[in-house]
Design an enzyme around this catalytic site. Structure first.
Site, mmCIF file in Angstrom:
data_model
loop_
_atom_site.group_PDB
_atom_site.id
_atom_site.type_symbol
_atom_site.label_atom_id
_atom_site.label_comp_id
_atom_site.label_asym_id
_atom_site.label_seq_id
_atom_site.Cartn_x
_atom_site.Cartn_y
_atom_site.Cartn_z
ATOM 1 N N ASP A 194 0.787 -1.244 0.000
ATOM 2 C CA ASP A 194 0.000 0.000 0.000
ATOM 3 C C ASP A 194 0.822 1.300 0.000
ATOM 4 O O ASP A 194 0.525 2.218 0.777
ATOM 5 C CB ASP A 194 -0.943 0.009 1.210
ATOM 6 C CG ASP A 194 -1.939 -1.133 1.199
ATOM 7 O OD1 ASP A 194 -1.968 -1.906 0.239
ATOM 8 O OD2 ASP A 194 -2.704 -1.260 2.187
ATOM 9 N N ASP A 211 -4.685 -0.687 -1.744
ATOM 10 C CA ASP A 211 -5.986 -0.434 -1.140
ATOM 11 C C ASP A 211 -6.890 0.136 -2.234
ATOM 12 O O ASP A 211 -6.497 1.100 -2.912
ATOM 13 C CB ASP A 211 -5.820 0.576 0.005
ATOM 14 C CG ASP A 211 -6.521 0.175 1.273
ATOM 15 O OD1 ASP A 211 -6.805 -1.023 1.454
ATOM 16 O OD2 ASP A 211 -6.781 1.060 2.100
ATOM 17 N N HIS A 219 -10.791 1.002 -2.462
ATOM 18 C CA HIS A 219 -12.140 1.050 -1.888
ATOM 19 C C HIS A 219 -13.147 1.697 -2.834
ATOM 20 O O HIS A 219 -12.850 2.731 -3.446
ATOM 21 C CB HIS A 219 -12.134 1.869 -0.593
ATOM 22 C CG HIS A 219 -11.311 1.277 0.505
ATOM 23 N ND1 HIS A 219 -11.448 -0.025 0.924
ATOM 24 C CD2 HIS A 219 -10.332 1.823 1.281
ATOM 25 C CE1 HIS A 219 -10.606 -0.247 1.920
ATOM 26 N NE2 HIS A 219 -9.906 0.849 2.144
ATOM 27 N N HIS A 246 -17.390 3.136 1.343
ATOM 28 C CA HIS A 246 -16.940 1.874 1.937
ATOM 29 C C HIS A 246 -17.304 1.801 3.416
ATOM 30 O O HIS A 246 -17.332 2.806 4.125
ATOM 31 C CB HIS A 246 -15.424 1.724 1.763
ATOM 32 C CG HIS A 246 -14.926 0.364 2.096
ATOM 33 N ND1 HIS A 246 -14.375 0.057 3.313
ATOM 34 C CD2 HIS A 246 -14.921 -0.787 1.373
ATOM 35 C CE1 HIS A 246 -14.038 -1.227 3.326
ATOM 36 N NE2 HIS A 246 -14.348 -1.756 2.158
ATOM 37 N N HIS A 263 -10.561 7.182 1.985
ATOM 38 C CA HIS A 263 -9.210 7.083 1.437
ATOM 39 C C HIS A 263 -9.144 5.999 0.374
ATOM 40 O O HIS A 263 -9.938 5.066 0.372
ATOM 41 C CB HIS A 263 -8.189 6.783 2.549
ATOM 42 C CG HIS A 263 -8.366 5.424 3.146
ATOM 43 N ND1 HIS A 263 -9.331 5.156 4.095
ATOM 44 C CD2 HIS A 263 -7.720 4.249 2.923
ATOM 45 C CE1 HIS A 263 -9.276 3.881 4.443
ATOM 46 N NE2 HIS A 263 -8.303 3.310 3.746
ATOM 47 N N LYS A 277 -7.127 -4.807 -2.739
ATOM 48 C CA LYS A 277 -7.856 -5.292 -1.573
ATOM 49 C C LYS A 277 -8.764 -4.194 -1.035
ATOM 50 O O LYS A 277 -8.556 -3.011 -1.304
ATOM 51 C CB LYS A 277 -6.897 -5.787 -0.492
ATOM 52 C CG LYS A 277 -5.900 -4.759 -0.010
ATOM 53 C CD LYS A 277 -4.845 -5.395 0.880
ATOM 54 C CE LYS A 277 -3.865 -4.377 1.419
ATOM 55 N NZ LYS A 277 -4.442 -3.419 2.348
ATOM 56 N N CYS A 282 -1.855 -2.747 7.907
ATOM 57 C CA CYS A 282 -1.818 -3.655 6.764
ATOM 58 C C CYS A 282 -0.543 -4.495 6.702
ATOM 59 O O CYS A 282 -0.587 -5.662 6.322
ATOM 60 C CB CYS A 282 -2.039 -2.876 5.473
ATOM 61 S SG CYS A 282 -3.696 -2.139 5.395
#
Length: 202
Positions: free
Chosen positions: A11, A49, A51, A55, A84, A109, A154
């Protein structure tokens, strides 16, 4: 080249660096270190990441809740974050100085609107796999080196899950940075040690 070891870069995205929506202190400092390290590895994986808007992990989704507060989700405790790494935004893009053209996989993810995902191996329900474990095993990879953002979320979750999946795991702390939310860094370091993660570069 380290044929049986994969470098997992967690990330390293704009929203986790200075000026981002969920900036990790000094987050962008990991970029030159990671760029340098990556040249030693034949196998490199990037996680991202990713989203959707609205989310479940966003505080804005929950009336009356503030970022960095916590709720209990169906799958367990959930920290609420500022919006984010929303798909297709600049914040979700990798840091522009990250230079890893040899990466063989970009694993996205957190794209399930109702389920968060810290780990590169499992969603936060701890049972829905991302497929990364199978990907690595199919290539004969048994050792992992991990870097990125953030150490206490993470990176730690990924490292612990990897150990539980039977991989040998090293976390390069010099190429990670932490949020350190209410003691989360100390807890994460302890949890990683207990899981068998080797911590180096501190």
């Amino acid at each position: 080249m380290k044929n049986q070891t994969a470098l997992i870069i967690i990330d390293v995205q704009n929203d986790f660096c200075t000026g981002g929506a969920l900036a990790v202190p000094d987050g962008e400092a990991v970029v030159p270190l990671i760029n340098h390290m990556a040249g030693d590895f034949r196998h490199v994986v990037l996680t991202q990441d990713w989203h959707p808007a609205g989310h479940f992990s966003f505080a804005s989704r929950h009336p009356g809740q503030q970022p960095f507060s916590a709720i209990t989700a169906d799958y367990g405790p959930q920290t609420l974050w500022p919006d984010h790494c929303v798909q297709q935004t600049r914040g979700a893009a990798f840091h522009p100085d990250l230079d890893i053209p040899q990466a063989s996989l970009i694993l996205r993810k957190g794209y399930d609107r109702e389920l968060d995902s810290y780990s590169a191996f499992f969603e936060n329900d701890h049972k829905t796999p991302t497929g990364l474990g199978g990907y690595l095993r199919d290539r004969g990879i048994s050792n992992l080196a991990m870097t990125g953002l953030a150490t206490d979320f993470c990176v730690a979750w990924s490292a612990i899950d990897a150990c539980q999946q039977g991989f040998t795991v090293e976390v390069r702390l010099d190429a990670c940075r932490a949020i350190d939310l209410d003691g989360s860094l100390a807890a994460a370091l302890d949890n990683m040690k207990q899981a068998g993660v080797r911590l180096t570069g501190s």
